[in-house]
Design an enzyme around this catalytic site. Structure first.
Site, PDB file in Angstrom:
ATOM      1  N   GLY A 166      -5.181  -2.072 -13.902  1.00 15.88           N
ATOM      2  CA  GLY A 166      -5.800  -1.358 -15.117  1.00 15.88           C
ATOM      3  C   GLY A 166      -6.718  -2.249 -15.838  1.00 15.88           C
ATOM      4  O   GLY A 166      -6.871  -2.334 -17.056  1.00 15.88           O
ATOM      5  N   CYS A 196       0.832  -1.371   0.125  1.00 20.10           N
ATOM      6  CA  CYS A 196       0.042   0.059  -0.087  1.00 20.10           C
ATOM      7  C   CYS A 196       0.798   1.218   0.130  1.00 20.10           C
ATOM      8  O   CYS A 196       1.610   1.451   1.036  1.00 20.10           O
ATOM      9  CB  CYS A 196      -0.903   0.058   1.153  1.00 20.10           C
ATOM     10  SG  CYS A 196      -2.038   1.441   1.195  1.00 20.10           S
TER      11      CYS A 196
HETATM   12  C1  LIG Z   1     -10.233   3.384  -3.556  1.00 19.85           C
HETATM   13  C2  LIG Z   1      -9.440   2.117  -3.486  1.00 19.85           C
HETATM   14  C3  LIG Z   1      -8.798   1.368  -2.472  1.00 19.85           C
HETATM   15  C4  LIG Z   1      -8.073   0.389  -2.573  1.00 19.85           C
HETATM   16  N1  LIG Z   1      -7.872  -0.302  -1.238  1.00 19.85           N
HETATM   17  C5  LIG Z   1      -6.822  -1.273  -1.230  1.00 19.85           C
HETATM   18  C6  LIG Z   1      -6.642  -1.931  -0.274  1.00 19.85           C
HETATM   19  O1  LIG Z   1      -7.301  -1.957   0.893  1.00 19.85           O
HETATM   20  N2  LIG Z   1      -5.720  -2.992   0.079  1.00 19.85           N
HETATM   21  C7  LIG Z   1      -5.037  -3.192  -1.244  1.00 19.85           C
HETATM   22  O2  LIG Z   1      -4.344  -4.287  -1.106  1.00 19.85           O
HETATM   23  N3  LIG Z   1      -5.463  -2.500  -2.346  1.00 19.85           N
HETATM   24  C8  LIG Z   1      -6.159  -1.699  -2.401  1.00 19.85           C
HETATM   25  N4  LIG Z   1      -6.367  -0.899  -3.544  1.00 19.85           N
HETATM   26  C9  LIG Z   1      -5.487  -1.312  -4.820  1.00 19.85           C
HETATM   27  C10 LIG Z   1      -6.267  -2.167  -5.616  1.00 19.85           C
HETATM   28  O3  LIG Z   1      -6.885  -3.475  -5.050  1.00 19.85           O
HETATM   29  C11 LIG Z   1      -5.685  -2.486  -6.815  1.00 19.85           C
HETATM   30  O4  LIG Z   1      -4.352  -3.288  -6.566  1.00 19.85           O
HETATM   31  C12 LIG Z   1      -5.188  -1.271  -7.776  1.00 19.85           C
HETATM   32  O5  LIG Z   1      -6.220  -0.283  -7.727  1.00 19.85           O
HETATM   33  C13 LIG Z   1      -4.834  -1.618  -8.964  1.00 19.85           C
HETATM   34  O6  LIG Z   1      -5.836  -2.077  -9.902  1.00 19.85           O
HETATM   35  P1  LIG Z   1      -6.781  -1.288 -11.129  1.00 19.85           P
HETATM   36  O7  LIG Z   1      -6.112  -0.610 -11.793  1.00 19.85           O
HETATM   37  O8  LIG Z   1      -7.515  -2.296 -11.574  1.00 19.85           O
HETATM   38  O9  LIG Z   1      -7.549  -0.421 -10.093  1.00 19.85           O
HETATM   39  C14 LIG Z   1      -7.587   0.212  -3.726  1.00 19.85           C
HETATM   40  C15 LIG Z   1      -7.427   0.864  -4.944  1.00 19.85           C
HETATM   41  C16 LIG Z   1      -8.481   1.952  -4.829  1.00 19.85           C
HETATM   42  C17 LIG Z   1      -8.894   2.624  -5.984  1.00 19.85           C
END
Ligand SMILES: Cc1cc2nc3c(=O)[nH]c(=O)nc-3n(C[C@H](O)[C@H](O)[C@H](O)COP(=O)(O)O)c2cc1C
Length: 312
Positions: free
Chosen positions: A241, A127
């Site tokens: 993504g 994170c």
């Molecule tokens: C609003 C939000 C909250 C997130 N909270 C967490 C979390 O609590 N723990 C975690 O490991 N990743 C968290 N993520 C990351 C997502 O799980 C993911 O790894 C990241 O958004 C990349 O994927 P994407 O491009 O499809 O969004 C969060 C992402 C967003 C946008």
């Protein structure tokens, strides 16, 4: 009939699609059938109750979202007494996600929440929203291995290592997590970024630095999945993504066994079940009987062209 099932170690999923941690909440069950997902990955929890970062927490761009949430957490007891009973009634396997301030606390928390209804525990070592300029466990190879080893000692549940992309040699981190006992690698979390509001002359996020997600990051994470898949023998779960079935298939061809879809769930809540349907149609069109055969099936050359090596 296409066999959509995939295996993440000992855990069998009905299909390769699951949410990224923190990108769905209980309300999604009113819109989609959660049993149509390969797994239900829950928001990261921490040992303590946390408020999260200062607002504003989100800055939006055309193809990407910059966010800084800071893991607001209601703590492990709320999780065990409220969150788990809610999701426990679905047949899709439930995956918890944990984060903590010390390596030992990762282990203690994993042990504490290892309830029967949890199928696996994901380690959020990546994170980027914590203070200290976004530095996370996952940016240090020894801390990465230490967290996974502590969790493996503390619980019998499969442990998934969710890597941060904010490192130079992602494959080395995947290897370290594998050697420490990880059952799967999740590649990966958000990419550190920043946005400035020129008119107001201030950062657009309350935390100044945040994590970039969404379509714009896909080529970066896709490359990392490819590199991790060449480095380890355990399953890779691609994340970054992915907005539809085609993105998911690209990740599988590059070496992922399954994928997580994140930001898209906020924009289009039907995206995950639609992706499952699209993948089934893709397999039928290409004569693929088992979706798991897509993993790593990408040809590494273009016909007639010399093979190019990817360099750092
Ligand atoms: C609003 C939000 C909250 C997130 N909270 C967490 C979390 O609590 N723990 C975690 O490991 N990743 C968290 N993520 C990351 C997502 O799980 C993911 O790894 C990241 O958004 C990349 O994927 P994407 O491009 O499809 O969004 C969060 C992402 C967003 C946008």
């Amino acid at each position: 009939m296409v066999d959509l099932s995939v295996s993440i170690g000992s855990l069998k999923l009905a299909n390769p699609i699951m949410p990224g941690s923190g990108t769905m909440a209980e309300g999604l069950a009113d819109i989609i059938d959660l049993d149509g997902l390969g797994a239900i990955v829950l928001k990261t929890i921490t040992p303590d109750i946390r408020q999260g970062t200062l607002t504003p927490r989100v800055a939006e761009f055309n193809d990407a979202t910059l966010f800084s949430i800071g893991i607001p957490s209601k703590g492990p007891d709320y999780f065990l007494n409220n969150t788990l009973p809610f999701y426990g009634r679905y047949k899709a396997p439930v995956v918890a996600s944990v984060s903590a301030d010390t390596v030992e606390d990762f282990g203690t928390l994993a042990a504490y929440i290892s309830a029967p209804s949890i199928a696996a525990i994901e380690a959020n070592i990546s994170c980027p929203n914590l203070r200290a300029h976004g530095r996370a466990f996952g940016m240090d190879i020894e801390a990465t291995a230490g967290v996974i080893a502590a969790m493996k000692r503390a619980t019998d549940k499969p442990v998934w290592a969710k890597l941060t992309p904010n490192v130079g040699d992602i494959a080395a981190f995947a290897k370290a997590a594998e050697q420490a006992g990880a059952d799967a690698i999740v590649t990966g979390n958000a990419i550190l970024g920043m946005a400035v509001d020129a008119e107001r002359m201030r950062p657009r996020l309350g935390n100044v630095i945040g994590g970039l997600t969404g379509s714009a990051v896909k080529p970066i994470l896709l490359r990392m999945v490819h590199q991790c898949a060449q480095a380890v023998d355990i399953p890779i779960i691609g994340c970054g993504g992915i907005t539809n079935g085609e993105d998911a298939v690209e990740y599988m061809l590059a070496g992922a066994t399954a994928v997580q879809m994140g930001t898209v769930n906020f924009v289009h809540p039907g995206a995950m079940p639609e992706a499952v349907g699209w993948i089934e149609g893709y397999c039928r069109r290409h004569g693929v009987e088992r979706v798991r055969d897509l993993t790593g099936a990408m040809s590494d050359t273009h016909a007639g062209q010399p093979k190019l090596k990817v360099t750092q």
